[in-house]
Design a protein around this motif. Sequence first.
Motif, PDB file in Angstrom:
ATOM      1  N   LYS A  36       0.766  -1.179  -0.012  1.00 13.54           N
ATOM      2  CA  LYS A  36       0.016  -0.061   0.025  1.00 13.54           C
ATOM      3  C   LYS A  36       0.951   1.385   0.096  1.00 13.54           C
ATOM      4  O   LYS A  36       1.878   1.338   0.742  1.00 13.54           O
ATOM      5  N   TYR A  37       0.474   2.171  -0.977  1.00  9.11           N
ATOM      6  CA  TYR A  37       1.162   3.473  -0.999  1.00  9.11           C
ATOM      7  C   TYR A  37       0.317   4.684  -0.799  1.00  9.11           C
ATOM      8  O   TYR A  37      -0.941   4.429  -1.191  1.00  9.11           O
ATOM      9  N   PHE A  38       0.783   5.702  -0.755  1.00 14.18           N
ATOM     10  CA  PHE A  38       0.227   7.002  -0.717  1.00 14.18           C
ATOM     11  C   PHE A  38      -0.579   7.401  -1.923  1.00 14.18           C
ATOM     12  O   PHE A  38       0.274   7.449  -2.893  1.00 14.18           O
ATOM     13  N   LEU A  39      -1.963   7.711  -2.019  1.00 10.90           N
ATOM     14  CA  LEU A  39      -2.471   7.965  -3.326  1.00 10.90           C
ATOM     15  C   LEU A  39      -2.625   9.421  -3.589  1.00 10.90           C
ATOM     16  O   LEU A  39      -2.900  10.004  -3.025  1.00 10.90           O
ATOM     17  N   PHE A  40      -2.227   9.687  -4.796  1.00  9.30           N
ATOM     18  CA  PHE A  40      -2.326  10.843  -5.539  1.00  9.30           C
ATOM     19  C   PHE A  40      -2.975  11.005  -6.621  1.00  9.30           C
ATOM     20  O   PHE A  40      -3.017  10.061  -7.346  1.00  9.30           O
ATOM     21  N   TYR A  41      -3.437  12.293  -7.051  1.00 12.33           N
ATOM     22  CA  TYR A  41      -4.201  12.498  -8.412  1.00 12.33           C
ATOM     23  C   TYR A  41      -3.239  13.674  -9.170  1.00 12.33           C
ATOM     24  O   TYR A  41      -2.412  14.482  -8.422  1.00 12.33           O
ATOM     25  N   ASP A  42      -3.535  13.957 -10.328  1.00 11.05           N
ATOM     26  CA  ASP A  42      -2.701  14.915 -11.284  1.00 11.05           C
ATOM     27  C   ASP A  42      -3.211  16.143 -10.365  1.00 11.05           C
ATOM     28  O   ASP A  42      -4.414  16.475 -10.195  1.00 11.05           O
ATOM     29  N   GLY A  43      -2.413  17.090 -10.501  1.00 16.85           N
ATOM     30  CA  GLY A  43      -2.366  18.588 -10.119  1.00 16.85           C
ATOM     31  C   GLY A  43      -2.440  18.471  -8.563  1.00 16.85           C
ATOM     32  O   GLY A  43      -2.619  19.847  -7.904  1.00 16.85           O
ATOM     33  N   GLU A  44      -2.527  17.513  -7.804  1.00 10.86           N
ATOM     34  CA  GLU A  44      -2.465  17.647  -6.156  1.00 10.86           C
ATOM     35  C   GLU A  44      -0.963  18.217  -5.872  1.00 10.86           C
ATOM     36  O   GLU A  44       0.048  17.802  -6.426  1.00 10.86           O
ATOM     37  N   THR A  45      -0.932  19.152  -4.551  1.00 12.12           N
ATOM     38  CA  THR A  45       0.360  19.378  -4.092  1.00 12.12           C
ATOM     39  C   THR A  45       0.974  18.478  -3.143  1.00 12.12           C
ATOM     40  O   THR A  45       0.059  17.611  -2.565  1.00 12.12           O
ATOM     41  N   VAL A  46       2.243  18.189  -3.203  1.00 10.45           N
ATOM     42  CA  VAL A  46       2.819  16.890  -2.511  1.00 10.45           C
ATOM     43  C   VAL A  46       3.931  17.784  -1.712  1.00 10.45           C
ATOM     44  O   VAL A  46       4.800  18.342  -2.052  1.00 10.45           O
ATOM     45  N   GLU A 113       2.262  18.366 -11.644  1.00  8.95           N
ATOM     46  CA  GLU A 113       1.557  17.517 -12.770  1.00  8.95           C
ATOM     47  C   GLU A 113       2.069  16.164 -12.984  1.00  8.95           C
ATOM     48  O   GLU A 113       3.213  15.778 -12.752  1.00  8.95           O
ATOM     49  N   LYS A 114       1.041  15.067 -12.792  1.00  6.02           N
ATOM     50  CA  LYS A 114       1.100  13.874 -12.715  1.00  6.02           C
ATOM     51  C   LYS A 114       0.421  13.357 -14.025  1.00  6.02           C
ATOM     52  O   LYS A 114      -0.853  12.653 -13.617  1.00  6.02           O
ATOM     53  N   PRO A 115       0.780  13.287 -15.080  1.00  6.12           N
ATOM     54  CA  PRO A 115       0.031  12.936 -16.321  1.00  6.12           C
ATOM     55  C   PRO A 115      -0.470  11.637 -16.574  1.00  6.12           C
ATOM     56  O   PRO A 115      -1.414  11.441 -16.950  1.00  6.12           O
ATOM     57  N   TYR A 116       0.500  10.447 -15.892  1.00  6.02           N
ATOM     58  CA  TYR A 116       0.139   9.017 -16.180  1.00  6.02           C
ATOM     59  C   TYR A 116      -0.053   8.321 -14.868  1.00  6.02           C
ATOM     60  O   TYR A 116       0.136   8.720 -14.106  1.00  6.02           O
ATOM     61  N   GLU A 117      -0.758   7.136 -15.138  1.00  6.46           N
ATOM     62  CA  GLU A 117      -1.300   6.335 -14.082  1.00  6.46           C
ATOM     63  C   GLU A 117       0.223   5.404 -13.751  1.00  6.46           C
ATOM     64  O   GLU A 117       0.757   5.239 -14.512  1.00  6.46           O
ATOM     65  N   SER A 118       0.168   5.281 -12.374  1.00 12.95           N
ATOM     66  CA  SER A 118       1.371   4.363 -11.916  1.00 12.95           C
ATOM     67  C   SER A 118       1.109   2.809 -12.628  1.00 12.95           C
ATOM     68  O   SER A 118      -0.117   2.382 -12.642  1.00 12.95           O
ATOM     69  N   TYR A 119       2.071   2.202 -13.008  1.00  7.43           N
ATOM     70  CA  TYR A 119       1.883   0.928 -13.532  1.00  7.43           C
ATOM     71  C   TYR A 119       3.234   0.018 -13.391  1.00  7.43           C
ATOM     72  O   TYR A 119       4.020   0.462 -13.635  1.00  7.43           O
ATOM     73  N   THR A 120       2.910  -1.082 -12.987  1.00  2.00           N
ATOM     74  CA  THR A 120       3.817  -2.233 -13.229  1.00  2.00           C
ATOM     75  C   THR A 120       3.284  -3.379 -13.961  1.00  2.00           C
ATOM     76  O   THR A 120       2.235  -3.704 -13.637  1.00  2.00           O
ATOM     77  N   GLY A 121       4.209  -3.571 -15.032  1.00  2.00           N
ATOM     78  CA  GLY A 121       3.861  -4.721 -15.847  1.00  2.00           C
ATOM     79  C   GLY A 121       4.705  -5.706 -16.150  1.00  2.00           C
ATOM     80  O   GLY A 121       5.837  -6.047 -15.221  1.00  2.00           O
ATOM     81  N   GLN A 122       4.595  -6.390 -17.327  1.00  2.00           N
ATOM     82  CA  GLN A 122       5.589  -7.545 -17.722  1.00  2.00           C
ATOM     83  C   GLN A 122       6.707  -7.103 -18.011  1.00  2.00           C
ATOM     84  O   GLN A 122       7.885  -7.585 -17.709  1.00  2.00           O
ATOM     85  N   ASN A 123       6.920  -5.815 -18.802  1.00  2.00           N
ATOM     86  CA  ASN A 123       8.120  -5.531 -19.383  1.00  2.00           C
ATOM     87  C   ASN A 123       8.342  -4.053 -19.135  1.00  2.00           C
ATOM     88  O   ASN A 123       9.447  -3.476 -19.653  1.00  2.00           O
ATOM     89  N   VAL A 124       7.582  -3.213 -18.106  1.00  2.00           N
ATOM     90  CA  VAL A 124       7.739  -1.859 -18.004  1.00  2.00           C
ATOM     91  C   VAL A 124       7.282  -1.385 -16.666  1.00  2.00           C
ATOM     92  O   VAL A 124       6.346  -2.130 -16.238  1.00  2.00           O
ATOM     93  N   LYS A 125       7.741  -0.396 -16.053  1.00  2.00           N
ATOM     94  CA  LYS A 125       7.331   0.183 -15.059  1.00  2.00           C
ATOM     95  C   LYS A 125       7.198   1.612 -14.886  1.00  2.00           C
ATOM     96  O   LYS A 125       8.230   2.198 -15.390  1.00  2.00           O
ATOM     97  N   LEU A 126       6.106   2.329 -14.594  1.00  2.00           N
ATOM     98  CA  LEU A 126       5.780   3.634 -14.379  1.00  2.00           C
ATOM     99  C   LEU A 126       5.794   4.039 -12.775  1.00  2.00           C
ATOM    100  O   LEU A 126       4.906   3.512 -12.343  1.00  2.00           O
ATOM    101  N   ARG A 127       6.551   4.866 -12.474  1.00  2.00           N
ATOM    102  CA  ARG A 127       6.597   5.138 -10.896  1.00  2.00           C
ATOM    103  C   ARG A 127       6.842   6.427 -10.616  1.00  2.00           C
ATOM    104  O   ARG A 127       7.649   7.203 -11.541  1.00  2.00           O
ATOM    105  N   TYR A 128       6.292   6.884  -9.720  1.00  2.00           N
ATOM    106  CA  TYR A 128       6.480   8.305  -8.839  1.00  2.00           C
ATOM    107  C   TYR A 128       7.299   8.127  -7.733  1.00  2.00           C
ATOM    108  O   TYR A 128       6.706   7.470  -6.882  1.00  2.00           O
TER     109      TYR A 128
END
Length: 333
Positions: A36-46, A113-128
């Motif tokens: 479990k990780y903290f959940l954010f959306y596009d445009g939110e302040t961190v 700006e967080k334009p894309y969804e976090s994703y962990t796949g078979q050949n690629v990972k998108l992380r923030y």
Amino acid sequence: MSFFGFGQSADIDIVLNDAETRKKAEHKSEDGRKDKYFLFYDGETVSGKVNVTLKYPGKRLEHNGIKIEFVGQIELYYDRGNHHEFVSLVKDLARPGELTQSQTFDFEFTHVEKPYESYTGQNVKLRYFLRATVSRRLNDISKELDIVVHTLSTYPELNSSIKMEVGIEDCLHIEFEYNKSKYHLKDVIVGKIYFLLVRIKIRHMEIDIIKRETTGTGPNVYHENDTIAKYEIMDGAPVRGESIPIRLFLAGYEMTPTMRDINKKFSVRYYLNLVLIDEEERRYFKQQEITLWRKGDIVRKSMSHQAAIASQRFEGSSHPEKSQSQSTEEDDS
């Protein structure tokens, strides 16, 4: 003993300002484990604090500056040396100097700006992630904190149905129809299959949801197909003129929104695959792409009631089907 003043070290901790109240989301890691990780959306302040705790009180810690970064990056597993950063923000917390005691630094990345969804796949990972670094002449001290980003969508009312045909000349003619082409992640696929001509003995029929992950460009394109769900429509031989209703609930399956050409590095698409198997084990199939999206609001409704309403609209029934079940909270965010 401390040689050249490098005996001192420190621990770094990153704490978000709203850590106690911010929602968390489950996300799969590379090894398949869910955390479990903290959940954010596009445009939110961190925003939050970086705590630098000296390991040996009383000893000074020389440094070449303290900073924190907010990073969004894509990592292709076949090219692990290269991280493709699409978001990279830096804030300096302290100028080069020395720490004589533990210290806390505040930080804020406004409306990130967080334009894309976090994703962990078979050949690629998108992380923030956030990365705090105490720069030193020989070895930096750093700490990372991963977060998860969900992208929310709202689709217009225009959501056309899907009508397709499967045919083998003089042997088989089937029409199938789904009520729409775009579904949110907790939606219900409602459809019907019509057998117009059946001259081969069909033994089994099912609908599969297939996830196709495409990574790379040009000669280095990799496709990974994963069957997310199998839904048995019938087991036995249909007759001409028969129609079979379909209701497939998506909420029980692990899926992401459709992701098309993310930063020109990868795509994730979903397909409905209609499969027919005859008595001689020959397979006939037809694929149709559907669009999945993540709905932002929270709706308190019974899923089976939702399915009944969708079915009535689709079939044009004038007698509403009454379906009673315990109301469950549907959280699509």
